[in-house]
Enzyme design. Structure first.
Site, PDB file in Angstrom:
ATOM      1  N   GLN A 161      72.328 -81.308 107.901  1.00  0.00           N
ATOM      2  CA  GLN A 161      71.005 -80.686 108.019  1.00  0.00           C
ATOM      3  C   GLN A 161      69.891 -81.716 107.929  1.00  0.00           C
ATOM      4  O   GLN A 161      68.828 -81.541 108.530  1.00  0.00           O
ATOM      5  CB  GLN A 161      70.824 -79.633 106.926  1.00  0.00           C
ATOM      6  CG  GLN A 161      71.738 -78.440 107.090  1.00  0.00           C
ATOM      7  CD  GLN A 161      71.644 -77.825 108.470  1.00  0.00           C
ATOM      8  OE1 GLN A 161      70.607 -77.317 108.871  1.00  0.00           O
ATOM      9  NE2 GLN A 161      72.735 -77.872 109.225  1.00  0.00           N
TER      10      GLN A 161
ATOM     11  N   HIS B  68      68.336 -82.957 111.204  1.00  0.00           N
ATOM     12  CA  HIS B  68      67.540 -82.086 112.072  1.00  0.00           C
ATOM     13  C   HIS B  68      66.119 -82.609 112.241  1.00  0.00           C
ATOM     14  O   HIS B  68      65.553 -82.566 113.327  1.00  0.00           O
ATOM     15  CB  HIS B  68      67.491 -80.668 111.509  1.00  0.00           C
ATOM     16  CG  HIS B  68      68.579 -79.785 112.036  1.00  0.00           C
ATOM     17  ND1 HIS B  68      68.628 -79.376 113.346  1.00  0.00           N
ATOM     18  CD2 HIS B  68      69.665 -79.237 111.441  1.00  0.00           C
ATOM     19  CE1 HIS B  68      69.693 -78.616 113.531  1.00  0.00           C
ATOM     20  NE2 HIS B  68      70.347 -78.516 112.385  1.00  0.00           N
TER      21      HIS B  68
ATOM     22  N   GLU C 239      68.552 -71.471 103.522  1.00  0.00           N
ATOM     23  CA  GLU C 239      68.973 -71.032 104.853  1.00  0.00           C
ATOM     24  C   GLU C 239      70.493 -71.090 104.949  1.00  0.00           C
ATOM     25  O   GLU C 239      71.145 -70.142 105.370  1.00  0.00           O
ATOM     26  CB  GLU C 239      68.343 -71.938 105.905  1.00  0.00           C
ATOM     27  CG  GLU C 239      68.768 -71.629 107.324  1.00  0.00           C
ATOM     28  CD  GLU C 239      68.319 -72.686 108.313  1.00  0.00           C
ATOM     29  OE1 GLU C 239      68.313 -72.396 109.521  1.00  0.00           O
ATOM     30  OE2 GLU C 239      67.984 -73.819 107.893  1.00  0.00           O
ATOM     31  N   HIS C 240      71.078 -72.224 104.569  1.00  0.00           N
ATOM     32  CA  HIS C 240      72.536 -72.399 104.556  1.00  0.00           C
ATOM     33  C   HIS C 240      72.984 -72.673 103.119  1.00  0.00           C
ATOM     34  O   HIS C 240      72.414 -73.525 102.451  1.00  0.00           O
ATOM     35  CB  HIS C 240      72.960 -73.587 105.425  1.00  0.00           C
ATOM     36  CG  HIS C 240      72.459 -73.525 106.837  1.00  0.00           C
ATOM     37  ND1 HIS C 240      71.328 -74.205 107.259  1.00  0.00           N
ATOM     38  CD2 HIS C 240      72.934 -72.859 107.917  1.00  0.00           C
ATOM     39  CE1 HIS C 240      71.130 -73.970 108.549  1.00  0.00           C
ATOM     40  NE2 HIS C 240      72.082 -73.149 108.973  1.00  0.00           N
TER      41      HIS C 240
ATOM     42  N   ASP D 152      76.917 -73.214 112.986  1.00  0.00           N
ATOM     43  CA  ASP D 152      75.899 -73.582 113.968  1.00  0.00           C
ATOM     44  C   ASP D 152      76.384 -73.377 115.395  1.00  0.00           C
ATOM     45  O   ASP D 152      75.570 -73.150 116.297  1.00  0.00           O
ATOM     46  CB  ASP D 152      75.504 -75.055 113.780  1.00  0.00           C
ATOM     47  CG  ASP D 152      74.298 -75.213 112.867  1.00  0.00           C
ATOM     48  OD1 ASP D 152      73.729 -74.184 112.457  1.00  0.00           O
ATOM     49  OD2 ASP D 152      73.925 -76.356 112.565  1.00  0.00           O
TER      50      ASP D 152
ATOM     51  N   HIS E 166      49.703 -28.244 109.627  1.00  0.00           N
ATOM     52  CA  HIS E 166      51.113 -28.458 109.291  1.00  0.00           C
ATOM     53  C   HIS E 166      51.714 -27.160 108.701  1.00  0.00           C
ATOM     54  O   HIS E 166      52.826 -26.756 109.046  1.00  0.00           O
ATOM     55  CB  HIS E 166      51.259 -29.589 108.263  1.00  0.00           C
ATOM     56  CG  HIS E 166      51.129 -30.964 108.847  1.00  0.00           C
ATOM     57  ND1 HIS E 166      49.981 -31.425 109.423  1.00  0.00           N
ATOM     58  CD2 HIS E 166      52.038 -31.975 108.936  1.00  0.00           C
ATOM     59  CE1 HIS E 166      50.157 -32.660 109.830  1.00  0.00           C
ATOM     60  NE2 HIS E 166      51.406 -33.033 109.547  1.00  0.00           N
TER      61      HIS E 166
END
Length: 881
Positions: free
Chosen positions: A702, A705, A771-772, A805, A864
């Site tokens: 990661q 990235h 996230e992971h 991924d 109503h």
């Protein structure tokens, strides 16, 4: 906080006969210049001539909108320029490469300023708002605006007074963290001698904050290089005396005013006075004379100078009285020798290889270079001022070396361009790692830090402020919404550097030549496609949900696909066909009628063949060749050639995320989004059973990235030796990666936290909401029940994050930045909406009717109530429907 509480306006064409001298103004650091067509040429001369005295705040908002003149003013040393909205939009062109921190937006001149104009200016920029020539009647309105917005979390505000300012109003504005700009002839540093003028000292004292019972202000005294000489205290009176005398004058807590050096001879020449970011510390920049600042006869209260400062002091002393026969004296007296030594040491520095040798040779070169500087009367402060001036340039030379240093040639090899349809996977260019420093995560022990400190340690890398982002995104969205294809094409040509692009849409069916792939890549995509298809197909609801809530009352819920979806596939530092799979396959499974891809094109205007092939497999009817906010806007509103969609999905940079949030909140777009998304991240929980090489590889997967990615290791009861084994693997593996420079940037804000127990590890992980989440622990599967917040979990030593991924089948489009506490990753439900239905029999309405009528009566909604009553009355009469 603005640049200063007070900035004098100065007319350099016709300097005022009275008021502050230019020397007195320089003590305030900043000067305001109003540049017009008439004084433009003089401005280009005045700014560089006085760069060593001031930072320049330059109003160019009345010039024509041609950016050439503004660029030239920035290039010669204007620190910040005040622009009109039209100028601001032109200067934001990425090709100009102008730092937005140097731009301030002016509210339009003339008339009374409304709250809407002020708020509109704040929305356009986070960098500063300039309110020009405020008439006296409007100052109260400006003060009211600032009181509403507060002193924090708003852009800096600069208020210009054309008429004579009122002291009370100036002090109020300064207290609200506004910068006041007024004519220098209205200011004084000697209020006793020049009555009726504004006291600069009083304004600075009002701006400064003090939590001391005696009201004194903490004051840091530094030299021209910013080296701290000592800590003292100031008062309004001492500030006034410093400005009046141009020397260091402070407030002794015991003896009153303290004229530094009056008895010791260690005088201080005042260079400037300014405030820190929170206005709770004054900084006096001075030229220190005599032995030094401290009463112990050292240059600083923290001991003697070191490094370049100490070398400069020694050389200056030698230059004044070098011992007979000393080497330094010989250098001063023999320019040819000094030149030869500089050339020799420069060559040796160029040839040095190891870190130690480079440091050694650089030190030698600096010694001889500084010797030449001192002999010419040039100080380190002079050098730094020149560096500062060069850093402000926006017009850059090509930068080639002279022919005699390059064997007569300055030619650079043209870069190879990517083929329109490569027949092999894209290769990541090898990045040259410019540092030999060890790549290592910071390490903390949870038992030694507080919960608040732990939360601060786990804070994600800071992103650009929302105001800055929105100031860029909103005009782009507006242009695409109004001008459609024309604006989309223009932004794509500009931002994606595709000057020859003629159309931003590629429509199905796609030519075979655009999908040319190697057999290996095609097989990998097909395998991943099948696994993702299988997993997401299994998420389908087999039949509608039907529940009889009471006799005669049947409720149901059934799913329907979102008809039109736009799928954004990033194209930043890496090509991401995997994202096309993760977004496209669930859309196909859900049965979305219209699927549109959007992805930035390559410089030649083409799109990567992997993405085209996936678009073909999932049945995407078009590929929008655009990225960023402009692509999001095209999908949200539609253009002449881009179909409008109902939902936009996919990750992207901060501008993409901001654009998705904007359009999702615009009722004119009626579009939804999947989730907020930020830089990629991973958290690994590892215990003594983990393999150090596996742990390091997961962290790096990661970190590569982007430099804004973050990785976290929670080490459960690992010893120093076990932690070191992971660190060693991390460094070794990182140094072998082609994207090592990116990894180095990510690891710089990544951390290892050592915890005592598995339960503590999961407490921290759930707080972080990664996230992971990777579990490299004993009995990992049994621990999954402890996971409360995560995008996706990878269980056990044989499950690297990479499989998620690409090919395992789970989706990799996941919430980041802690949003896993509120959002799910993309799944089949992301592409469908649920519709409910109700069906009542006559018996059912009789069972339910009284409750409905009673609640409607409570709420005062008689129509109503009547909708039920009329039916019940109908039944009571036995009248057929």
């Amino acid at each position: 906080m603005a640049a200063a509480p007070l900035i004098p306006a100065y007319d350099f064409v016709a300097p005022p006969a009275t008021g502050l001298s230019i020397q007195s103004i320089s003590h305030l650091s900043w000067i305001f210049l109003s540049v017009t067509a008439d004084n433009y040429n003089q401005s280009l001369e005045f700014i560089p001539q006085n760069f060593n005295r001031f930072q320049f705040l330059v109003d160019v908002s009345t010039l024509e909108s041609d950016v050439t003149q503004i660029k030239q003013l920035l290039n010669v040393g204007a620190s910040k320029v005040i622009t009109s909205l039209k100028q601001l939009e032109l200067l934001r062109d990425p090709k100009l490469q102008i730092d937005e921190d140097r731009l301030i937006l002016a509210i339009p001149r003339g008339g009374d300023y409304t709250r809407d104009e002020f708020e509109d200016a704040i929305r356009h920029t986070s960098l500063g708002v300039f309110v020009p020539d405020v008439p006296g009647v409007n100052v109260k309105s400006v003060i009211e605006w600032l009181e509403v917005y507060g002193t924090e979390n708003r852009p800096p505000v600069y208020i210009s007074f054309k008429s004579k300012p009122v002291l009370e109003e100036v002090l109020k504005l300064v207290k609200l963290n506004a910068t006041v700009i007024t004519d220098s002839k209205e200011l004084t540093v000697d209020p006793k001698k020049e009555e009726g003028l504004l006291s600069v000292a009083q304004i600075y004292a009002k701006a400064a904050k003090s939590d001391r019972s005696d009201g004194l202000f903490t004051t840091l005294v530094v030299d021209e290089q910013g080296v701290a000489l000592g800590l003292v205290y100031s008062s309004e009176e001492s500030i006034s005396e410093s400005l009046r005398t141009g020397s260091g004058v402070y407030q002794s807590r015991k003896r009153g005013l303290w004229y530094k050096g009056a008895t010791s001879g260690a005088l201080q020449e005042l260079v400037r006075i300014d405030l820190d970011c929170d206005a709770d510390c004054l900084r006096f920049t001075v030229k220190q004379k005599g032995k030094g600042f401290c009463h112990l006869d050292t240059r600083t209260c923290f001991g003697a100078s070191t490094g370049l400062g100490a070398l400069q002091a020694t050389l200056q002393s030698r230059f004044a009285s070098a011992p007979e026969g000393s080497y330094t004296a010989r250098l001063f007296n023999d320019p040819a020798l000094l030149r030869a030594k500089i050339m020799e040491e420069a060559e040796e520095l160029c040839d040095a290889k190891t870190k130690e040798d480079i440091a050694w040779e650089a030190a030698d070169l600096l010694y001889f270079a500084l010797t030449k500087c001192v002999s010419a009367g040039v100080s380190l402060a002079d050098i730094e001022k020149n560096l500062d001036a060069k850093s402000l340039k926006v017009v850059r030379r090509k930068g080639d070396a002279k022919a005699k240093w390059t064997n007569g040639t300055n030619e650079t090899k043209p870069q190879e361009t990517a083929a329109a349809a490569p027949a092999k996977p894209a290769e990541v260019p090898v990045q040259k790692d410019t540092s030999n420093d060890r790549i290592e995560m910071r390490r903390y022990f949870s038992s030694e830090i507080t919960a608040e400190e732990l939360e601060a340690i786990l804070k994600r890398p800071s992103q650009k402020s929302s105001e800055t982002i929105m100031g860029i995104v909103n005009p782009i969205i507006k242009a695409v919404r109004e001008d459609g294809d024309k604006a989309l094409l223009g932004y794509t040509q500009k931002f994606d550097r595709c000057p020859d692009l003629k159309s931003t849409v590629l429509k199905a069916p796609y030519p075979e030549k655009l999908m040319t792939l190697t057999p290996e890549v095609k097989a990998a995509i097909d395998l991943s496609y099948e696994n993702i298809l299988k997993f997401h197909t299994a998420q389908k609801e087999s039949k509608p949900l039907v529940v009889e809530t009471m006799p005669g009352v049947q409720c149901s819920r059934f799913a329907r696909p979102i008809e039109r979806v736009g799928l954004y596939i990033p194209g930043g530092t890496a090509v991401l066909p995997s994202t096309a799979l993760m977004l496209g396959v669930p859309a196909l499974v859900a049965g979305c009628k219209t699927i549109v891809f959007a992805s930035p094109p390559r410089p030649d205007g083409s799109i990567t063949p992997e993405i085209v092939y996936i678009a073909h497999k999932v049945g995407a009817e078009a590929i929008v060749l655009a990225g960023g906010a402009q692509a999001v806007a095209a999908l949200a509103y539609g253009t002449e050639s881009v179909p409008k969609v109902d939902k936009i999905l996919g990750p992207g940079n901060q501008f993409v995320t901001a654009a998705k949030m904007v359009v999702s909140n615009d009722t004119g777009a009626t579009v939804s989004i999947d989730m907020p998304a930020g830089p990629s991240e991973v958290l690994v929980i590892a215990d003594k059973s983990s393999n150090p090489a596996f742990v390091a590889s997961d962290l790096l997967s990661q970190a590569e990235h982007g430099v804004d990615s973050q990785v976290v290791l929670l080490a459960v009861d690992l010893s120093n030796e076990e932690l070191q084994a992971i660190d060693d693997e991390l460094h070794k593996q990182a140094m072998a990666l082609p994207r090592v420079d990116i990894v180095r940037g990510a690891i710089a804000h990544s951390v290892t936290v050592v915890v005592d127990t598995i339960d503590k590890a999961f407490d921290v992980s759930n707080l972080y909401a990664p996230e992971h989440l990777i579990l490299q622990i004993a009995d990992a599967k049994a621990c999954v029940e402890k996971v409360q917040n995560a995008g996706s979990v990878f269980i056990g030593p044989w499950t690297p994050e990479s499989v998620g991924d690409y090919s395992a089948g789970v989706n990799h489009s996941l919430p980041t930045y802690g949003y896993a506490k509120q959002y799910s990753g993309v799944n089949l439900a992301t592409y469908v909406k649920h519709i409910t239905s109700s069906e009542l029999t006559a018996e059912g309405l009789q069972n339910l009717g009284t409750a409905v009528m009673d609640l409607a009566a409570v709420e005062g909604l008689d129509a109503h109530r009547m909708a039920v009553k009329i039916r019940l009355d109908h039944m009571a009469k036995g009248t057929p429907i």
